[in-house]
Scaffold this motif. Structure first.
Motif, PDB file in Angstrom:
ATOM      1  N   ALA A 115       0.840  -1.209   0.000  1.00  0.00           N
ATOM      2  CA  ALA A 115       0.000   0.000   0.000  1.00  0.00           C
ATOM      3  C   ALA A 115       0.873   1.258   0.000  1.00  0.00           C
ATOM      4  CB  ALA A 115      -0.919   0.000   1.222  1.00  0.00           C
ATOM      5  N   ALA A 116       1.983   1.211   0.730  1.00  0.00           N
ATOM      6  CA  ALA A 116       2.792   2.424   0.922  1.00  0.00           C
ATOM      7  C   ALA A 116       3.794   2.661  -0.207  1.00  0.00           C
ATOM      8  CB  ALA A 116       3.539   2.337   2.255  1.00  0.00           C
ATOM      9  N   LYS A 117       4.186   1.602  -0.893  1.00  0.00           N
ATOM     10  CA  LYS A 117       5.209   1.705  -1.956  1.00  0.00           C
ATOM     11  C   LYS A 117       6.354   2.632  -1.518  1.00  0.00           C
ATOM     12  CE  LYS A 117       1.715   1.119  -5.504  1.00  0.00           C
ATOM     13  NZ  LYS A 117       0.599   1.295  -4.527  1.00  0.00           N
ATOM     14  N   PRO A 118       7.045   2.260  -0.457  1.00  0.00           N
ATOM     15  CA  PRO A 118       8.079   3.164   0.086  1.00  0.00           C
ATOM     16  C   PRO A 118       9.266   3.334  -0.859  1.00  0.00           C
ATOM     17  CG  PRO A 118       8.196   1.012   1.146  1.00  0.00           C
ATOM     18  CD  PRO A 118       6.977   0.981   0.268  1.00  0.00           C
ATOM     19  N   PHE A 127      -3.112   7.782   3.859  1.00  0.00           N
ATOM     20  CA  PHE A 127      -2.114   7.891   2.800  1.00  0.00           C
ATOM     21  C   PHE A 127      -2.569   7.220   1.499  1.00  0.00           C
ATOM     22  CE2 PHE A 127       2.001   6.422   0.879  1.00  0.00           C
ATOM     23  CZ  PHE A 127       2.414   7.684   0.481  1.00  0.00           C
ATOM     24  N   GLU A 128      -2.649   8.032   0.456  1.00  0.00           N
ATOM     25  CA  GLU A 128      -3.024   7.574  -0.882  1.00  0.00           C
ATOM     26  C   GLU A 128      -4.270   6.696  -0.866  1.00  0.00           C
ATOM     27  OE1 GLU A 128       0.636   6.165  -2.680  1.00  0.00           O
ATOM     28  OE2 GLU A 128       1.371   8.222  -2.853  1.00  0.00           O
ATOM     29  N   ASN A 129      -5.225   7.099  -0.034  1.00  0.00           N
ATOM     30  CA  ASN A 129      -6.483   6.359   0.049  1.00  0.00           C
ATOM     31  C   ASN A 129      -7.638   7.379   0.063  1.00  0.00           C
ATOM     32  OD1 ASN A 129      -8.611   4.672   0.691  1.00  0.00           O
ATOM     33  ND2 ASN A 129      -7.410   3.431   2.129  1.00  0.00           N
ATOM     34  N   PRO A 130      -7.926   7.977  -1.107  1.00  0.00           N
ATOM     35  CA  PRO A 130      -8.901   9.065  -1.144  1.00  0.00           C
ATOM     36  C   PRO A 130     -10.295   8.641  -0.673  1.00  0.00           C
ATOM     37  CG  PRO A 130      -8.136   8.490  -3.370  1.00  0.00           C
ATOM     38  CD  PRO A 130      -7.300   7.717  -2.403  1.00  0.00           C
ATOM     39  N   GLU A 131     -10.637   7.387  -0.947  1.00  0.00           N
ATOM     40  CA  GLU A 131     -11.985   6.933  -0.581  1.00  0.00           C
ATOM     41  C   GLU A 131     -12.178   6.959   0.944  1.00  0.00           C
ATOM     42  OE1 GLU A 131     -14.309   2.847  -1.082  1.00  0.00           O
ATOM     43  OE2 GLU A 131     -12.893   3.295  -2.699  1.00  0.00           O
ATOM     44  N   LYS A 132     -11.245   6.318   1.641  1.00  0.00           N
ATOM     45  CA  LYS A 132     -11.324   6.289   3.108  1.00  0.00           C
ATOM     46  C   LYS A 132     -11.158   7.697   3.692  1.00  0.00           C
ATOM     47  CE  LYS A 132     -11.242   1.848   4.757  1.00  0.00           C
ATOM     48  NZ  LYS A 132     -12.655   1.635   4.844  1.00  0.00           N
TER      49      LYS A 132
END
Ligand code: AMP
Length: 499
Positions: free
Chosen positions: A95-98, A349-354
């Motif tokens: 999810a984070a793609k660090p 983080f990078e989760n516009p829906e939530k």
């Protein structure tokens, strides 16, 4: 001034002050910045993009230095505790793609394969050089840059990352430094895992005021004998923990003001402080300043506080959660506590829906739906009245029950899962009961126990150990209510045996 610069000023003035004390070893502010400098060079050599950096480690000196070094290079850090199960870590990483992964612990083969391109950090003599380095803070995180991203239980079974800015953290740190007791060379308990937001209560107030972090290892927090031994030979001035952790310490008869005269301040947060715990603590430490503070990770640490007194406990059935910190407005909308102001984080983080479901604005200011039911009295005192959803606190840990359910439902032979909390008369969750709909029949109790054991082993790959249900109840069909939904009340009765 950036937080990091503020900490560096302390290191310049008093380089030999102890910044962090573990059971066996102590480290100075000078060593901290030597380590920060060394790690930041290693990060620099990689020519990374500006995405966050995942730090896989435990609560110790090197992990702390790694977090600060990450910020110095302008990256947000994602603290992931080394005890996080493999598959859950994989979920966070994907999810984070660090931009990079820093590891501060020895890895098993599967984790080595997951973190192929890692930067492994070790405490070496080179890191601990005695020189205070010259540092360039121009790239360090500041303003609205993300400072850290903490992954917390999500309703879909996948953790969600709360993205906290440098400014969010500054308002929290300033509040802690101004509104609570000021103590010279404050020895501050650092027990909460760095991967939980409770840890920032210890870290930043201590680092920015020249305090010492009294760092407890996992062994010490899970083994009561070791814990009591360490506490009994350590000076602590400021105590930071969940009420559940205080409950454990109160089991030790020597956890009293008489034995610990220097322990003068308790700041509790993370879950409901029950009247029983508050009364016990007040009896053990009658002259200490004890605060109940409240707030979700999404509003950076805590946003309200109240000093616990005998009168407060006599006048209230449940311990109030206090008055808003400066910069925060509290509102009640449809019974729910809404937090408005500069403590509200940037989102998930990078989760516009939530993010859209929980974060919004009120009069142009950032606001957050807490999911907590509450009320505010005319004098501004906030009171907590439970959750309006399926989030619980169990032993002080935040858990979305649907997170456990989603992960159980992925297991073979299970049709549906419902997890319900069992609570006591103090509104405290004392057990998590998992109800499982399955076609499976068991010859006898032993067969059922064996199946539960297998199930737990599978489940432990995706959920944290503190999320594991206490009991598993198997049913052929779930009871349904008039709307055709699973009847949770009827299920709860089944466990009590009155079906
Ligand atoms: P976390 O994000 O882990 O800090 O969890 C935040 C949630 O913990 C809040 O939304 C509340 O449900 C609960 N919580 C935190 N502090 C308190 C408190 N002092 N009293 C009651 N509940 C609390």
């Amino acid at each position: 001034m950036k937080l990091l610069e503020q900490i560096f000023e302390i290191a310049k003035k008093e380089p030999d002050l102890i910044v962090l004390a573990e059971r066996e070893q102590k480290f100075t502010y000078r060593q901290l910045f030597a380590a920060v400098s060394h790690i930041s060079e290693q990060i620099n050599e990689r020519n990374l993009n500006q995405r966050p950096i995942l730090i896989f480690g435990k609560n110790d000196f090197i992990t702390l230095a790694a977090m600060l070094a990450t910020n110095l290079r302008g990256h947000a850090y994602i603290p992931v505790d080394a005890h996080t199960p493999f598959e859950r870590t994989e979920m966070i990483k994907s999810a984070a793609k660090p931009a990079a992964v820093l590891t501060t612990v020895a890895l098993s083969a599967d984790f080595e394969a997951l973190f192929t391109d890692r930067i492994s950090l070790e405490l070496t003599d080179q890191i601990l050089t005695d020189k205070l380095p010259a540092l360039d803070f121009s790239k360090a995180v500041s303003g609205n840059d993300s400072n850290y991203i903490i992954y917390t239980s999500g309703t879909t079974g996948v953790p969600k990352g709360v993205e906290v800015s440098h400014d969010n953290l500054v308002t929290f740190t300033n509040w802690m430094n101004n509104d609570f007791m000021k103590i010279e060379n404050n020895q501050i308990l650092s027990q909460a895992l760095y991967s939980f937001d409770l840890s920032i209560f210890s870290l930043y107030p201590s680092l920015t005021t020249g305090g010492t972090l009294i760092s407890l290892s996992r062994d010490e927090t899970t083994n009561f004998k070791l814990l009591f031994e360490r506490l009994n030979k350590t000076v602590i001035n400021t105590w930071i923990s969940t009420p559940s952790f205080v409950d454990i310490c109160l089991l030790d008869p020597s956890f009293t003001e008489k034995e610990h005269p220097q322990l003068v301040q308790f700041i509790l947060c993370g879950e409901e402080l029950t009247k029983k715990t508050a009364e016990k603590l007040l009896t053990a430490f009658p002259s200490a300043y004890i605060y109940n503070t409240y707030g979700p990770t999404e509003a950076t640490g805590a946003i309200s506080s109240v000093k616990i007194t005998k009168e407060l406990l006599t006048e209230n059935d449940r311990v109030p959660i206090g008055f808003a910190k400066p910069g925060v407005d509290l509102k009640i909308m449809d019974k729910e506590i809404i937090i408005v102001g500069d403590s509200v984080a940037k989102g998930y983080f990078e989760n516009p829906e939530k993010t859209e479901q929980a974060f919004f604005t009120v009069d142009g200011k950032p606001a957050y739906h807490t999911g907590d039911a509450g009320s505010i009295s005319a004098d501004g005192m906030l009171r907590y009245q439970g959750r309006i959803d399926f989030q619980v606190k169990f032993n002080g840990f935040r858990i979305e029950l649907q997170d456990i359910e989603a992960n159980i439902q992925n297991l073979k032979e299970i049709e549906k899962a419902v997890v319900l909390p069992k609570t006591n008369d103090q509104h405290k969750v004392t057990a998590l009961i998992a109800y499982l709909e399955t076609e499976k029949t068991f010859e006898d109790r032993a067969a059922e126990r064996a199946f539960t054991k297998e199930l737990k082993a599978e489940l432990s790959k995706t959920i944290m150990d503190y999320m594991m249900p206490t009991k598993f109840v198997y049913l052929k069909k779930f009871p349904l209510n008039q709307n055709g939904k699973v009847d949770r009340k009827a299920l709860a009765q089944k466990e009590r045996g009155d079906n």
